[in-house]
Structures are given as C-alpha cells and as structure tokens.
Design an enzyme around this catalytic site. Structure first.
Site, short mmCIF file in Angstrom:
data_model
loop_
_atom_site.label_atom_id
_atom_site.label_comp_id
_atom_site.label_asym_id
_atom_site.label_seq_id
_atom_site.Cartn_x
_atom_site.Cartn_y
_atom_site.Cartn_z
CG HIS A 169 31.40 32.82 35.87
ND1 HIS A 169 31.64 33.45 34.68
CD2 HIS A 169 30.10 33.06 36.17
CE1 HIS A 169 30.53 34.07 34.28
NE2 HIS A 169 29.59 33.86 35.17
CG ASN A 192 38.26 37.07 34.69
OD1 ASN A 192 37.43 36.87 33.81
ND2 ASN A 192 39.04 38.11 34.69
CB CYS A 239 35.83 12.14 44.21
SG CYS A 239 35.56 12.63 45.91
N PRO A 277 38.03 47.89 25.33
CG PRO A 277 39.55 46.38 24.40
CD PRO A 277 38.81 46.70 25.66
CG ASP A 334 42.21 34.73 35.88
OD1 ASP A 334 42.15 35.27 37.00
OD2 ASP A 334 42.01 35.36 34.82
P1 NAD Z 1 33.58 38.21 28.39
O1 NAD Z 1 32.15 38.14 28.17
O2 NAD Z 1 34.03 38.62 29.73
O3 NAD Z 1 34.23 39.14 27.19
C1 NAD Z 1 35.53 39.58 27.07
C2 NAD Z 1 35.52 41.11 26.90
O4 NAD Z 1 36.84 41.60 27.12
C3 NAD Z 1 35.12 41.63 25.52
O5 NAD Z 1 34.10 42.61 25.66
C4 NAD Z 1 36.40 42.29 24.97
O6 NAD Z 1 36.13 43.44 24.16
C5 NAD Z 1 37.08 42.67 26.25
N1 NAD Z 1 38.54 42.84 26.16
C6 NAD Z 1 39.42 42.21 25.35
N2 NAD Z 1 40.67 42.62 25.63
C7 NAD Z 1 40.58 43.50 26.66
C8 NAD Z 1 41.53 44.25 27.42
N3 NAD Z 1 42.84 44.14 27.17
N4 NAD Z 1 41.08 45.05 28.42
C9 NAD Z 1 39.77 45.17 28.68
N5 NAD Z 1 38.82 44.48 27.99
C10 NAD Z 1 39.23 43.65 27.01
O7 NAD Z 1 34.31 36.92 28.26
P2 NAD Z 1 34.28 35.65 27.35
O8 NAD Z 1 35.66 35.56 26.80
O9 NAD Z 1 33.11 35.63 26.45
O10 NAD Z 1 34.11 34.51 28.47
C11 NAD Z 1 32.89 34.11 29.02
C12 NAD Z 1 33.14 33.56 30.41
O11 NAD Z 1 34.17 32.58 30.37
C13 NAD Z 1 33.66 34.60 31.40
O12 NAD Z 1 32.60 35.22 32.03
C14 NAD Z 1 34.52 33.77 32.33
O13 NAD Z 1 33.73 33.17 33.33
C15 NAD Z 1 35.05 32.68 31.48
N6 NAD Z 1 36.44 32.99 31.07
C16 NAD Z 1 37.34 33.29 32.06
C17 NAD Z 1 38.64 33.62 31.72
C18 NAD Z 1 39.59 33.94 32.84
O14 NAD Z 1 39.38 33.50 33.97
N7 NAD Z 1 40.63 34.73 32.58
C19 NAD Z 1 39.04 33.65 30.38
C20 NAD Z 1 38.09 33.31 29.38
C21 NAD Z 1 36.79 33.01 29.76
#
Ligand code: NAD
Length: 246
Positions: A116, A99, A145, A212, A101
């Site tokens: 990331h 993440n 920059c 989930p 964030d």
């Molecule tokens: P991901 O590959 O990490 O997949 C999200 C996973 O979260 C899914 O398997 C889903 O089933 C699960 N999920 C959904 N709700 C949930 C909950 N309440 N509790 C537990 N699990 C839950 O992520 P992505 O969305 O394919 O993103 C790819 C990349 O993009 C990430 O690795 C990250 O670097 C970036 N990203 C970061 C953020 C953030 O910083 N919050 C958000 C979106 C994407």
C-alpha cells in the site's frame, strides 16, 4: 506450544508474512476501523480516496501530515523485530505489508513489499517525481512537486485504486510456493490479503492467524492465535525458534 506450529516451522523452506494495521497498534499507530481511528470526526474511508483528494487536497494532506508525525514518532515493537528475525532463518522469505508506516524497515526487515506504499513519501500527480518527506510537519500544504510544481500526493494506495500489478504478481507467486504463512493484524476487510492467503491455502501452506479478533480469512487458517502482534507473536516466535532449530 502447538505441535502443529512446531512441525510447520521446522519443515518450512519458504515463509511469508502478511501484516495489516493491527501489527503497529502497539507502537501507538491507530488502525482505521478501531475506535481511535477517527481524525477531526472524519473516518479514514472518507479521506483515503482519490475523490476526497480531488475535492479537498488540503484536508487530505493535513490528515496525512498528522498521521506521518504519529508514525515518525513511533518505534517498532518486539513483534516487528520477531518478523525481521524470521527473515534471517529461512532462505525463501517475503513480508507483504499493508502498512504504510515504515516500521518493518526500521526493525530491520529487508525482504518486503509495501503493497500500500509509504506515508513517508510523496509523488507527483503529473510527472514521475517521488520524494521522501521530513519527519516533522510540512510548512506549506498541499505539497507541490519539486520538479514540475503540479500537485503532489502521498505515495500510498487509496481505497478504490488499483494495485501495482508487478508487486501483486510477485506477492502472489511467492505465496503460491510458500509452505508457511503468518497473517498478523489484518482484518481482511481489504480484499488483497484475503486473495493472497487464499492462494497459499489452496497451495497447501500452513496458515497462522495472529489477531485478537476473528478476521475475514480466519476460516482459511490452520492455526489461530487470539493474541496481539506486540506480545504474543514475539512470545511464540522466541519459543518456536530455539525449539525447532531453524
Ligand atoms: P486492517 O484491515 O489491517 O485491520 C486491523 C486489524 O488489526 C483488525 O483485524 C484488528 O482486530 C487487528 N488488531 C488490532 N489490534 C491488534 C494487535 N495489537 N495485534 C494484532 N492485531 C490487532 O486495517 P484497517 O485499520 O482497516 O486499515 C486498512 C488499511 O489502511 C490497511 O491495509 C493499511 O494499508 C492502512 N493503514 C495502515 C496503518 C499503518 O501503516 N500502521 C494504520 C492504519 C491503516
């Protein structure tokens, strides 16, 4: 409570946690592939790439500006705090988060690798400048920059880019020596978490999957919690911790 989990926590010396976008879903931050992950009809996979930035830096910056404001208005939930608490219970601990964030840091986690990067920072595309971004929307985009005025970019890893080798090998070494690994809210669609989980599984660690839905590495996991990061992870941790006396 699952006796295998109690035993694994009670006997653990070195604990790792891997978190993906699902970790922050209950803080109101959309995952990329979830149905709320679209922005102006663009898919994240079309914007979080070096090619998209090269083609239209303004569009990519506008998207990151929108995402950064969601993130800056969000708060860590009980699951983020449970992971910060775990860190205090084991001498050897490492959180590897996908993440960007910053919510784990906000919840108190200190032994972590943001593999990331962070959406709260920018860096120069030409020189070594890196800087924190404000919580509010940026007035002039795309950002330049502060040192050499070249185009700046969000300090995150985009699809198709190489990982920082130093961070990756630190994470891999830690997982090799871990005896318990929690994987929370990660789909395994990005290959590095699967690679790290595989190292731990081969080294004999107990793997716990909290999601989930089924994920790409669910088959590697010994214990499956089909639940959420915000409700089920803290519920389980707050039961396991006193029962095991860690
Ligand atoms: P991901 O590959 O990490 O997949 C999200 C996973 O979260 C899914 O398997 C889903 O089933 C699960 N999920 C959904 N709700 C949930 C909950 N309440 N509790 C537990 N699990 C839950 O992520 P992505 O969305 O394919 O993103 C790819 C990349 O993009 C990430 O690795 C990250 O670097 C970036 N990203 C970061 C953020 C953030 O910083 N919050 C958000 C979106 C994407």
């Amino acid at each position: 409570m699952n006796p295998r989990l109690l035993e694994a926590v009670a006997g653990a010396k070195s604990v790792a946690v891997i978190t993906g976008a699902g970790m922050s879903r209950e803080s109101g931050i959309p995952t990329f592939r979830g149905e709320d992950g679209l922005w102006n009809n663009y898919r994240a996979e079309d914007l979080a790439t070096p090619e998209a930035f090269h083609k239209d830096p303004l569009l990519v910056w506008q998207w990151y500006d929108w995402r950064r404001q969601i993130v800056c208005n969000a708060k860590p939930h009980a699951g983020h705090f449970a992971i910060a608490d775990m860190e205090t219970c084991f001498t050897e601990f490492l959180l590897i988060t996908q993440n960007v964030d910053g919510l784990h840091i906000q919840a108190g986690s200190r032994k972590l690798i943001e593999i990331h990067g962070s959406i709260r920072r920018a860096r120069c595309t030409r020189c070594e400048w890196r800087g924190e971004l404000p919580d509010v929307g940026l007035e002039s985009l795309p950002l330049h920059c502060k040192k050499c005025d070249a185009l700046a970019r969000p300090d995150v890893l985009w699809f198709g880019e190489s990982y920082d080798e130093g961070l990756l090998s630190r994470a891999a070494e830690f997982l090799h020596a871990s005896d318990l690994v929690w994987i929370v809210g990660s789909s395994g669609m990005v290959s590095v978490p699967v690679f790290l989980a595989d190292i731990a599984a081969r080294s004999g660690a107990t793997l716990v999957d909290v999601n989930p839905e089924e994920a790409a590495f669910s088959h590697l996991c010994d214990i499956t919690v089909r639940g959420t990061a915000g409700k089920d992870l803290p519920r389980i941790w707050n039961t396991v911790r006193p029962s095991t006396g860690v």
